[in-house]
Design a protein around this motif. Structure first.
Motif, PDB file in Angstrom:
ATOM      1  N   ASP A 161       0.803  -1.169  -0.083  1.00  0.00           N
ATOM      2  CA  ASP A 161      -0.320  -0.331   0.318  1.00  0.00           C
ATOM      3  C   ASP A 161       0.830   1.081   0.338  1.00  0.00           C
ATOM      4  O   ASP A 161       1.620   1.705   0.680  1.00  0.00           O
ATOM      5  CB  ASP A 161      -0.910   0.057   1.151  1.00  0.00           C
ATOM      6  CG  ASP A 161      -2.080   1.204   1.028  1.00  0.00           C
ATOM      7  OD1 ASP A 161      -2.205   1.783   0.396  1.00  0.00           O
ATOM      8  OD2 ASP A 161      -2.785   0.941   2.640  1.00  0.00           O
ATOM      9  N   CYS A 196      -4.365   5.125   2.850  1.00  0.00           N
ATOM     10  CA  CYS A 196      -4.122   3.633   3.465  1.00  0.00           C
ATOM     11  C   CYS A 196      -5.208   3.412   3.183  1.00  0.00           C
ATOM     12  O   CYS A 196      -5.972   2.019   4.203  1.00  0.00           O
ATOM     13  CB  CYS A 196      -3.656   3.590   4.969  1.00  0.00           C
ATOM     14  SG  CYS A 196      -1.661   4.383   5.446  1.00  0.00           S
ATOM     15  N   SER A 200      -4.527  -1.024   2.884  1.00  0.00           N
ATOM     16  CA  SER A 200      -4.880  -1.092   4.715  1.00  0.00           C
ATOM     17  C   SER A 200      -5.632  -2.022   4.828  1.00  0.00           C
ATOM     18  O   SER A 200      -6.382  -2.132   5.686  1.00  0.00           O
ATOM     19  CB  SER A 200      -3.564  -0.397   5.048  1.00  0.00           C
ATOM     20  OG  SER A 200      -2.038  -0.217   3.824  1.00  0.00           O
ATOM     21  N   GLN A 201      -6.489  -0.370   5.870  1.00  0.00           N
ATOM     22  CA  GLN A 201      -7.374  -1.018   6.649  1.00  0.00           C
ATOM     23  C   GLN A 201      -8.341  -1.662   5.966  1.00  0.00           C
ATOM     24  O   GLN A 201      -9.309  -2.422   7.147  1.00  0.00           O
ATOM     25  CB  GLN A 201      -8.788   0.566   6.198  1.00  0.00           C
ATOM     26  CG  GLN A 201      -7.085   1.601   7.394  1.00  0.00           C
ATOM     27  CD  GLN A 201      -7.462   3.081   6.637  1.00  0.00           C
ATOM     28  OE1 GLN A 201      -8.782   3.300   6.512  1.00  0.00           O
ATOM     29  NE2 GLN A 201      -7.192   3.858   7.231  1.00  0.00           N
ATOM     30  N   TYR A 247      -6.813  -5.262   6.598  1.00  0.00           N
ATOM     31  CA  TYR A 247      -6.035  -5.376   7.860  1.00  0.00           C
ATOM     32  C   TYR A 247      -6.867  -4.384   8.717  1.00  0.00           C
ATOM     33  O   TYR A 247      -6.289  -3.445   8.483  1.00  0.00           O
ATOM     34  CB  TYR A 247      -4.406  -5.634   8.175  1.00  0.00           C
ATOM     35  CG  TYR A 247      -3.642  -5.805   8.831  1.00  0.00           C
ATOM     36  CD1 TYR A 247      -3.718  -7.367   9.000  1.00  0.00           C
ATOM     37  CD2 TYR A 247      -3.850  -4.885   9.776  1.00  0.00           C
ATOM     38  CE1 TYR A 247      -3.603  -8.656  10.414  1.00  0.00           C
ATOM     39  CE2 TYR A 247      -3.187  -5.727  11.030  1.00  0.00           C
ATOM     40  CZ  TYR A 247      -2.993  -7.118  11.438  1.00  0.00           C
ATOM     41  OH  TYR A 247      -2.185  -7.305  12.210  1.00  0.00           O
ATOM     42  N   ALA A 301       0.371  -3.560  12.964  1.00  0.00           N
ATOM     43  CA  ALA A 301       0.566  -2.493  11.416  1.00  0.00           C
ATOM     44  C   ALA A 301       1.870  -1.288  10.857  1.00  0.00           C
ATOM     45  O   ALA A 301       2.136  -1.802  10.157  1.00  0.00           O
ATOM     46  CB  ALA A 301      -0.714  -2.096  11.305  1.00  0.00           C
ATOM     47  N   ASN A 353       5.888  -1.063   8.474  1.00  0.00           N
ATOM     48  CA  ASN A 353       5.038  -0.874   7.396  1.00  0.00           C
ATOM     49  C   ASN A 353       5.876   0.201   6.375  1.00  0.00           C
ATOM     50  O   ASN A 353       7.033  -0.339   6.857  1.00  0.00           O
ATOM     51  CB  ASN A 353       4.248   0.432   8.132  1.00  0.00           C
ATOM     52  CG  ASN A 353       5.109   1.731   8.558  1.00  0.00           C
ATOM     53  OD1 ASN A 353       5.452   1.731   8.156  1.00  0.00           O
ATOM     54  ND2 ASN A 353       4.578   2.108  10.324  1.00  0.00           N
ATOM     55  N   LEU A 361       0.327  -8.262   3.240  1.00  0.00           N
ATOM     56  CA  LEU A 361       0.095  -7.261   3.286  1.00  0.00           C
ATOM     57  C   LEU A 361       1.730  -6.222   4.000  1.00  0.00           C
ATOM     58  O   LEU A 361       2.145  -6.529   4.653  1.00  0.00           O
ATOM     59  CB  LEU A 361      -0.932  -6.754   3.585  1.00  0.00           C
ATOM     60  CG  LEU A 361      -0.572  -5.297   4.529  1.00  0.00           C
ATOM     61  CD1 LEU A 361      -0.923  -4.127   2.599  1.00  0.00           C
ATOM     62  CD2 LEU A 361      -2.491  -4.720   5.103  1.00  0.00           C
ATOM     63  N   HIS A 413       1.597  -2.490   4.834  1.00  0.00           N
ATOM     64  CA  HIS A 413       0.461  -1.851   5.705  1.00  0.00           C
ATOM     65  C   HIS A 413       1.139  -0.376   4.846  1.00  0.00           C
ATOM     66  O   HIS A 413       2.851   0.014   5.202  1.00  0.00           O
ATOM     67  CB  HIS A 413       0.468  -1.507   6.597  1.00  0.00           C
ATOM     68  CG  HIS A 413      -0.280  -1.491   7.367  1.00  0.00           C
ATOM     69  ND1 HIS A 413      -0.858  -0.160   6.827  1.00  0.00           N
ATOM     70  CD2 HIS A 413      -1.550  -1.668   8.025  1.00  0.00           C
ATOM     71  CE1 HIS A 413      -2.305   0.292   8.243  1.00  0.00           C
ATOM     72  NE2 HIS A 413      -2.105  -1.114   8.509  1.00  0.00           N
TER      73      HIS A 413
END
Length: 273
Positions: free
Chosen positions: A37, A42, A45-46, A49, A55, A59, A86, A88
Motif C-alpha cells: 500500500d 492507507c 491497508s484498512q 487489515y 501494522a 509498514n 500485506l 501496510h
C-alpha cells in the motif's frame, strides 16, 4: 520470480484501491500474492487489515526510511490469508515527497525494497495515490507491469496518451508492460456508457480489456466494512464474477505491450480516423 504490477491512473475515483483489493483476493486463490500500500491514505491497508497492534512494525514508511539510512531491514509482511500478505501503508509516506535524499535516490531505494521481497511471491500488487509524485515515479521505475482502471464517465483517449507518455519517460532499461485499460463502475443498461465503450474500443483497440466491472453497491459496502467483495457476496454474483474474470484476463495478458508499443497503437488509431 514475481511479476510486480501497479494499479494506477492519475485520475481519481476510478477504483484503483477496490481493484487492487479484489484482484489480490482473486489471485491468492492460486498464487502467492503480496500487496504493498503506497497510498498515504492507507485505504487498502484498512480494507485488508483493520487491526493496529502489528501494522506499524513493518509498514512501508518505516521500511523505506531504513533503506534511506543505508540499512537493509527485515521485511515481515502482515499475513492476510495463507497466500496473501500485506505491507501496510503509512500517512508519513507523504513526507518522502520533500525528502531530498529520497528525491535523489528514490528509484534505488524502491529497487532495494522490491528486490528483497520479489523472490518470495508469484505476484506483487502496488496501490498508488492519484498524484504523480516522487514516490509514485520511484516505484513505477521498478515495476514490471501496469493495469489502468477507468470509468466510462471520465474516459479520455488523450488522458491515456498523457499517462503513457509519463510512463515512457520514467521507464528504465526494462520496458514497463501495459496489461491494459479496463472500465470499472460500468452501467450495463446505460446507453451513454455503451457509447463510451464503443468509442474506447475504436480508439484503444486491443489495449482495452474485454472484461468490465459493473457498478454495484456491494463494492462500496465492502470498503466501508473493510472486506473484499467476496466476503460480502456469493462468488456467483455479478460484480464478484466480473472481478474474477478480470483477474483471469489480466494474468493472460502478462508481457503483452511495452509502453512505447502501447503509445504507437493509440497514435496509429488516432491518425487512421
Amino acid at each position: 520470480m514475481s511479476n510486480i504490477i501497479a494499479v494506477y491512473n492519475f485520475k481519481g475515483g476510478v477504483g484503483k484501491t477496490s481493484t487492487t483489493l479484489n484482484l489480490a483476493h482473486s489471485w491468492s486463490k492460486a498464487y502467492k500474492v503480496l500487496v504493498i500500500d503506497c497510498d498515504p491514505q492507507c485505504n487498502l491497508s484498512q480494507s485488508l487489515y483493520n487491526k493496529n497492534e502489528k501494522a506499524d512494525e513493518h509498514n512501508l514508511y518505516l521500511l523505506t526510511s531504513k533503506f534511506l539510512h543505508n540499512s537493509i531491514p527485515e521485511i515481515i509482511p502482515l499475513k492476510i490469508n495463507p497466500y496473501l500478505d500485506l505491507i501496510h501503508g503509512d500517512f508519513r509516506m507523504n513526507s518522502l515527497e520533500s525528502n531530498n535524499q529520497f528525491i535523489s535516490f528514490g528509484q534505488t531505494i524502491t529497487y532495494g525494497l522490491l528486490s528483497t521481497v520479489r523472490n518470495k511471491y508469484d505476484l506483487i500488487l502496488l496501490d498508488f495515490p492519484t498524484h504523480f509524485g516522487v514516490t509514485v515515479k520511484s516505484f513505477i521505475a521498478n515495476i514490471d507491469s501496469i493495469l489502468i482502471p477507468a470509468i466510462p464517465d471520465s474516459f479520455s483517449n488523450s488522458g491515456f496518451k498523457q499517462l503513457l507518455t509519463y510512463l515512457a519517460e520514467i521507464q528504465k532499461e526494462k520496458p514497463i508492460d501495459i496489461l491494459g485499460i479496463f472500465f470499472n463502475q460500468f452501467k450495463k443498461n446505460t446507453l451513454y456508457h455503451q457509447e463510451i465503450v464503443e468509442k474506447a474500443e475504436k480508439e484503444l483497440g486491443t489495449l482495452l480489456l474485454k472484461q468490465k466491472v459493473r457498478e454495484s453497491v456491494r463494492v462500496s459496502e465492502a470498503h466501508e466494512t473493510n472486506k473484499s467483495i467476496y466476503a460480502l457476496t456469493d462468488e456467483r454474483s455479478n460484480v464478484a464474477t466480473d472481478f474474477m474474470k478480470l483477474s483471469e484476463e489480466v494474468i493472460g495478458r502478462l508481457n503483452t505491450y511495452d509502453v512505447n508499443t502501447a503509445l504507437e497503437k493509440i497514435n496509429s488509431k488516432s491518425t487512421s480516423k
